[in-house]
Design an enzyme around this catalytic site. Structure first.
Site, short mmCIF file in Angstrom:
data_model
loop_
_atom_site.label_atom_id
_atom_site.label_comp_id
_atom_site.label_asym_id
_atom_site.label_seq_id
_atom_site.Cartn_x
_atom_site.Cartn_y
_atom_site.Cartn_z
N ASP A 91 0.88 -1.15 0.00
CA ASP A 91 0.00 0.00 0.00
C ASP A 91 0.93 1.22 0.00
O ASP A 91 1.64 1.47 0.97
CB ASP A 91 -0.87 -0.04 1.26
CG ASP A 91 -1.77 1.18 1.34
OD1 ASP A 91 -1.62 2.08 0.48
OD2 ASP A 91 -2.61 1.23 2.25
N LEU A 92 0.93 1.96 -1.10
CA LEU A 92 1.91 3.04 -1.23
C LEU A 92 1.71 4.13 -0.19
O LEU A 92 2.60 4.90 0.11
CB LEU A 92 1.86 3.64 -2.64
CG LEU A 92 2.26 2.69 -3.76
CD1 LEU A 92 2.15 3.37 -5.11
CD2 LEU A 92 3.67 2.15 -3.56
N LYS A 145 6.20 10.86 -17.39
CA LYS A 145 5.53 12.14 -17.50
C LYS A 145 4.06 11.96 -17.13
O LYS A 145 3.59 10.84 -17.26
CB LYS A 145 5.68 12.73 -18.90
CG LYS A 145 4.91 11.97 -19.98
CD LYS A 145 4.96 12.67 -21.29
CE LYS A 145 3.82 13.62 -21.50
NZ LYS A 145 2.55 12.98 -21.84
N HIS A 175 8.77 9.38 -24.18
CA HIS A 175 8.89 8.20 -25.05
C HIS A 175 9.15 8.58 -26.51
O HIS A 175 9.62 7.77 -27.29
CB HIS A 175 7.68 7.26 -24.90
CG HIS A 175 6.45 7.71 -25.61
ND1 HIS A 175 5.61 8.66 -25.11
CD2 HIS A 175 5.91 7.33 -26.79
CE1 HIS A 175 4.60 8.85 -25.95
NE2 HIS A 175 4.75 8.05 -26.98
N LYS A 179 11.74 6.75 -30.01
CA LYS A 179 11.22 6.28 -31.30
C LYS A 179 12.37 6.18 -32.30
O LYS A 179 13.20 7.09 -32.40
CB LYS A 179 10.14 7.24 -31.82
CG LYS A 179 8.85 7.14 -31.00
CD LYS A 179 7.75 7.98 -31.60
CE LYS A 179 6.55 8.02 -30.68
NZ LYS A 179 5.46 7.13 -31.02
N ASP A 232 0.45 18.22 -22.10
CA ASP A 232 0.53 16.79 -22.42
C ASP A 232 1.50 16.51 -23.57
O ASP A 232 2.17 15.48 -23.58
CB ASP A 232 -0.88 16.29 -22.80
CG ASP A 232 -0.96 14.78 -22.95
OD1 ASP A 232 -0.37 14.07 -22.10
OD2 ASP A 232 -1.60 14.30 -23.90
N HIS A 237 7.02 16.35 -25.70
CA HIS A 237 7.33 15.71 -27.00
C HIS A 237 7.69 16.73 -28.09
O HIS A 237 8.68 16.59 -28.79
CB HIS A 237 6.15 14.87 -27.49
CG HIS A 237 5.67 13.85 -26.51
ND1 HIS A 237 6.51 13.17 -25.66
CD2 HIS A 237 4.43 13.39 -26.22
CE1 HIS A 237 5.81 12.33 -24.92
NE2 HIS A 237 4.54 12.45 -25.24
N LYS A 337 -5.86 16.20 -30.74
CA LYS A 337 -6.59 14.92 -30.71
C LYS A 337 -7.78 15.02 -31.65
O LYS A 337 -8.27 16.12 -31.92
CB LYS A 337 -7.05 14.63 -29.29
CG LYS A 337 -5.86 14.39 -28.35
CD LYS A 337 -6.21 13.49 -27.19
CE LYS A 337 -5.02 13.28 -26.28
NZ LYS A 337 -4.13 12.19 -26.71
#
Ligand code: BG6
Length: 487
Positions: A91-92, A145, A175, A179, A232, A237, A337
């Site tokens: 349990d953190l 992130k 990430h 790539k 985001d 990125h 998006k």
């Protein structure tokens, strides 16, 4: 890549979405490929939602297996992969539970990696609890992130983590840096003398960097609504891609040489003047529409999103870099998006010929352009003008094409797989250093503040389009347009 570096990979958030979709599948892929992970290496999953190892493995079988190897699972490899996995129920919220973790890992071999695939609010408590049982020594810590919400909160996390782990122990994941095509961008720029003389203001008219997604916010409405596209995608990125496109050749590929050069670009970004924000930044939010013929709902009606939300799902920016190489060259960044296509690409528009004896504007005709496509399929295309066969001097746009999948038969390595191997093997070059992260937040923050202060809602755009018309108008002011608008 043959390795004998043994490891104990401790995965916090072991039943979370990221572990399920990305981290465990990437570790499996490295295991299946053979030779990439030391045989003695262990994965220790930490979670609350399973009673014991048996129950955890059952969860892995049900939830992770569907995400591994698209062409069917190699059952023998899968069975031996499961043997690598241990489980500790913690349990953190209860630091005493960390003694269970200490006992579980004390006899396991190799370098210890702690991967925090949890929300950022848990980063500091986990690091402190690890230190309280002496697990911060000789270990590496991986932070996912978003690392904070703004400069202040990201500094607070970095300060607190920095008291427990030295900077060389901290691996901040972006990430996009893992790539394959991003690696190739480095190879293209620094392995070929051909582009270097052209890669500057004298020959480049403008650069576009787009990361467009067809997906909406999926099951992450709650998180996303408090985040938005600028935090985001742009702060990390897009600014990372920009810094790789614009950086000076590093002295070597060692981690600090590369990161020093990226940092110089981030520090040279021209600060956005709040009075100019309407001219250099467009924010949008998707409304209902259609993606590939299927109706999709408006952002404000997605689960977890506030009905009157003013969170942006689209951002387009005009960015300038204040140095000799790039002064005056606009960099147009865009992400969103529910756009018309899933594509990530970098478009370098070279200047048109100074005098066209052939009677065409070369740029308009789709030439003098390098398009580096990162996804869905990795290609680099150099567009030129050529004479069409036949009578008369009729020109057409043609391209020199480098399609990597045709050149290199072996499949590409997934970003997470490469990055996890880098952590295990102690390679920091593809991880974001603290000063880079700070510089990125410092540049982004005035935009966030201005948007908040102005209280204007984002511009609506229909799902399945390329975002608000204002994003096109911004480029039109510079006599250019987004790549897809030319076709
Ligand atoms: C993540 C963002 O970092 O990147 C997501 O949080 C986004 O919102 C994703 O969908 C895009 O990554 P990729 O690799 O699918 O382009």
């Amino acid at each position: 890549m043959q390795t004998d570096s043994s490891f104990t990979f401790v995965l916090f958030g072991g039943t979370g979405d990221l572990s399920m979709r990305k981290i465990l599948p990437a570790l499996f892929e490295a295991h299946r490929a053979g030779g990439m992970l030391a045989d003695s290496g262990k994965i220790v999953a930490v979670a609350r939602h399973a009673a014991d190892r048996g129950e955890y493995l059952q969860w892995v079988n049900e939830h992770v297996k569907p995400y591994v190897s698209k062409n069917g699972v190699d059952e023998t490899a899968w069975a031996s992969f499961l043997e690598r996995i241990e489980f500790v129920k913690i349990d953190l919220g209860n630091p005493e539970d960390f003694t269970l973790l200490r006992d579980a890992v004390k006899d396991l071999p190799g370098i210890r990696v702690f991967y925090l695939a949890t929300g950022p609010s848990l980063f500091v408590p986990i690091c402190r609890a690890l230190a309280s049982v002496g697990l911060n020594e000789n270990a590496r810590i991986v932070l996912e992130k978003p690392l904070g919400y703004d400069l202040k909160s990201s500094n607070a996390i970095n300060d607190a983590v920095g008291e427990i782990f030295a900077e060389e122990q901290i691996y901040r994941i972006d990430h996009y840096l893992g790539k394959e095509p991003v690696q190739n961008l480095l190879a293209l720029r620094f392995g070929n003398a051909l582009f270097e003389p052209l890669w500057r203001r004298e020959w480049v008219e403008s650069i576009q960097i787009t990361i467009a997604e067809e997906l909406g916010v999926e099951a992450r409405g709650d998180f996303y609504d408090n985040t938005g596209a600028l935090r985001d995608m742009v702060q990390n990125h897009l600014l990372q891609l920009l810094s790789i496109v614009a950086m000076e050749p590093p002295h070597s590929m060692d981690s600090d040489s590369v990161r020093d050069e990226k940092l110089r670009v981030l520090r040279a970004l021209k600060p956005i003047d709040p009075l100019d924000i309407g001219k250099v930044a467009v924010r949008g939010q998707y409304h209902s529409g259609g993606i590939r013929g299927s109706a999709v709902p408006a952002y404000a009606t997605e689960p977890g999103v506030k009905p009157n939300s003013t969170t942006e799902t689209f951002v387009a920016l005009k960015v300038e870099i204040e140095n000799w190489r790039w002064a005056g060259v606009p960099f147009f960044l865009r992400t969103g998006k529910r756009l018309a296509d899933r594509v990530a690409e970098i478009v370098v528009n070279f200047r048109a010929v100074p005098h066209s004896a052939l009677g065409v504007s070369a740029l308009r005709a789709g030439a003098n352009r390098l398009v580096i496509r990162l996804q869905p399929n990795e290609t680099i295309r150099l567009y030129c003008l050529a004479k069409q066969p036949g009578e008369g001097m009729n020109l057409a746009s043609v391209h020199l094409d480098l399609a990597f999948d045709q050149f290199f038969r072996e499949g590409q390595m997934e970003a997470y797989q490469r990055l996890l191997l880098d952590v295990i093997n102690g390679r920091l070059a593809l991880f974001v250093r603290r000063d880079e992260q700070e510089a990125a937040w410092r540049w982004v923050e005035p935009i966030l503040n201005e948007w908040k202060a102005s209280n204007k809602p984002p511009k609506p755009y229909a799902s399945g389009t390329w975002g608000p018309a204002a994003a096109s108008a911004m480029l039109a002011q510079h006599g250019t347009c987004w790549l897809e608008e030319e076709n």
